[in-house]
Design a protein around this motif. Structure first.
Motif, PDB file in Angstrom:
ATOM      1  N   MET A   1       0.851  -1.198   0.000  1.00 16.48           N
ATOM      2  CA  MET A   1       0.000   0.000   0.000  1.00 16.48           C
ATOM      3  C   MET A   1       0.884   1.244   0.000  1.00 16.48           C
ATOM      4  SD  MET A   1      -3.062   0.801   2.648  1.00 16.48           S
ATOM      5  CE  MET A   1      -4.281   1.995   2.267  1.00 16.48           C
ATOM      6  N   ALA A   2       0.587   2.184  -0.889  1.00 13.36           N
ATOM      7  CA  ALA A   2       1.385   3.416  -0.993  1.00 13.36           C
ATOM      8  C   ALA A   2       1.224   4.269   0.256  1.00 13.36           C
ATOM      9  CB  ALA A   2       0.953   4.200  -2.224  1.00 13.36           C
ATOM     10  N   THR A   3       2.328   4.828   0.724  1.00 16.58           N
ATOM     11  CA  THR A   3       2.286   5.694   1.916  1.00 16.58           C
ATOM     12  C   THR A   3       2.726   7.117   1.610  1.00 16.58           C
ATOM     13  OG1 THR A   3       4.506   4.927   2.515  1.00 16.58           O
ATOM     14  CG2 THR A   3       2.641   3.797   3.546  1.00 16.58           C
ATOM     15  N   ASN A   4       3.565   7.305   0.603  1.00 16.99           N
ATOM     16  CA  ASN A   4       4.081   8.640   0.300  1.00 16.99           C
ATOM     17  C   ASN A   4       3.205   9.343  -0.729  1.00 16.99           C
ATOM     18  OD1 ASN A   4       6.346   8.331   2.008  1.00 16.99           O
ATOM     19  ND2 ASN A   4       7.337   7.089   0.438  1.00 16.99           N
ATOM     20  N   ILE A   5       1.936   9.496  -0.372  1.00 19.50           N
ATOM     21  CA  ILE A   5       0.992  10.133  -1.284  1.00 19.50           C
ATOM     22  C   ILE A   5       0.237  11.236  -0.555  1.00 19.50           C
ATOM     23  CG2 ILE A   5       0.705   8.110  -2.779  1.00 19.50           C
ATOM     24  CD1 ILE A   5      -1.862   7.454  -1.246  1.00 19.50           C
ATOM     25  N   THR A   6      -0.240  12.203  -1.314  1.00 21.17           N
ATOM     26  CA  THR A   6      -0.985  13.336  -0.754  1.00 21.17           C
ATOM     27  C   THR A   6      -2.206  13.591  -1.614  1.00 21.17           C
ATOM     28  OG1 THR A   6       1.091  14.340  -0.007  1.00 21.17           O
ATOM     29  CG2 THR A   6      -0.839  15.779  -0.095  1.00 21.17           C
ATOM     30  N   TRP A   7      -3.371  13.752  -0.969  1.00 21.98           N
ATOM     31  CA  TRP A   7      -4.592  14.098  -1.708  1.00 21.98           C
ATOM     32  C   TRP A   7      -4.536  15.562  -2.093  1.00 21.98           C
ATOM     33  CZ3 TRP A   7      -8.428  11.539  -3.986  1.00 21.98           C
ATOM     34  CH2 TRP A   7      -9.548  12.278  -4.391  1.00 21.98           C
ATOM     35  N   HIS A   8      -4.746  15.880  -3.374  1.00 30.60           N
ATOM     36  CA  HIS A   8      -4.715  17.261  -3.855  1.00 30.60           C
ATOM     37  C   HIS A   8      -6.148  17.754  -4.045  1.00 30.60           C
ATOM     38  CE1 HIS A   8      -0.387  17.565  -4.592  1.00 30.60           C
ATOM     39  NE2 HIS A   8      -0.477  16.263  -4.859  1.00 30.60           N
TER      40      HIS A   8
END
Length: 198
Positions: A1-8
């Motif tokens: 599961m991706a962890t280095n993501i940000t909702w824009h």
């Protein structure tokens, strides 16, 4: 599961709704194979587009040519199939389109998760039970799937060797052995008007 993501974030759903002049919603057609889901979904999509309502149909077979081509028909794969479609239909609804899904979606828990996903995002979700007696579905059998399932060629076939859990409280219940395709599509269309969604 991706962890280095940000909702824009961008426009809110209400802002988009104001600009598009249309409400977003997912219409979730569920029922046995050969119940008429895809045919009704096609008719409804055409009806809505003719009324200048932005609508898009997500069909169980069509999706398996692309997005879900890596999935089979085991219970786990069916769960994942519906999870992905739940997310995609939510995106369409958030864009203020009428998202029409036609999937057997045999498990009540998966459909409930799809509903909850929409509810958490403040989006409308309408479950449509496309209901037909098993014997009528088998008589129709346009793809010859029931015959193959009865012969043991197809394993895990809903209604024969795998379960179908009927909706407990669908917003719309269509008996397609008693309605024409046009009548069924019109019933959904009238419900959308009555609820002031279109």
């Amino acid at each position: 599961m991706a962890t280095n993501i940000t909702w824009h974030p961008n426009l809110t759903h209400d802002e988009r709704k104001g600009l598009r002049k249309q409400e977003g919603v997912t219409i979730w057609l569920t029922g046995l194979s050969a119940s008429g889901k895809s045919t009704i979904a096609c008719a409804l999509e055409q009806l809505l587009l003719q009324e200048n309502v932005n609508a898009y149909r997500l069909d169980g077979d069509n999706i398996r040519f692309g997005l879900n081509k890596d999935l089979g028909f085991s219970e786990n794969d069916r769960n994942e199939n519906i999870r992905r479609i739940s997310e995609v239909s939510k995106l369409f609804a958030d864009s203020c389109a009428v998202s029409i899904t036609s999937f057997i979606s045999p498990y009540r828990a998966d459909r409930d998760k799809a509903r909850e996903l929409h509810r958490e995002s403040g989006l409308k979700f309408i479950e449509v039970y496309v209901d037909v007696p098993l014997e009528v579905a088998e008589q129709r059998d346009p793809k010859g799937l029931y015959k193959k399932a009865r012969e043991g060629i197809i394993k895990d076939f809903t209604g024969i060797s795998a379960p179908y859990e009927e909706p407990s409280e669908p917003e719309i219940h269509l008996r397609t052995d008693k309605l024409t395709v046009e009548e069924a599509a019109e019933k959904i269309y009238e419900y959308l008007k009555q609820e002031k969604i279109i």
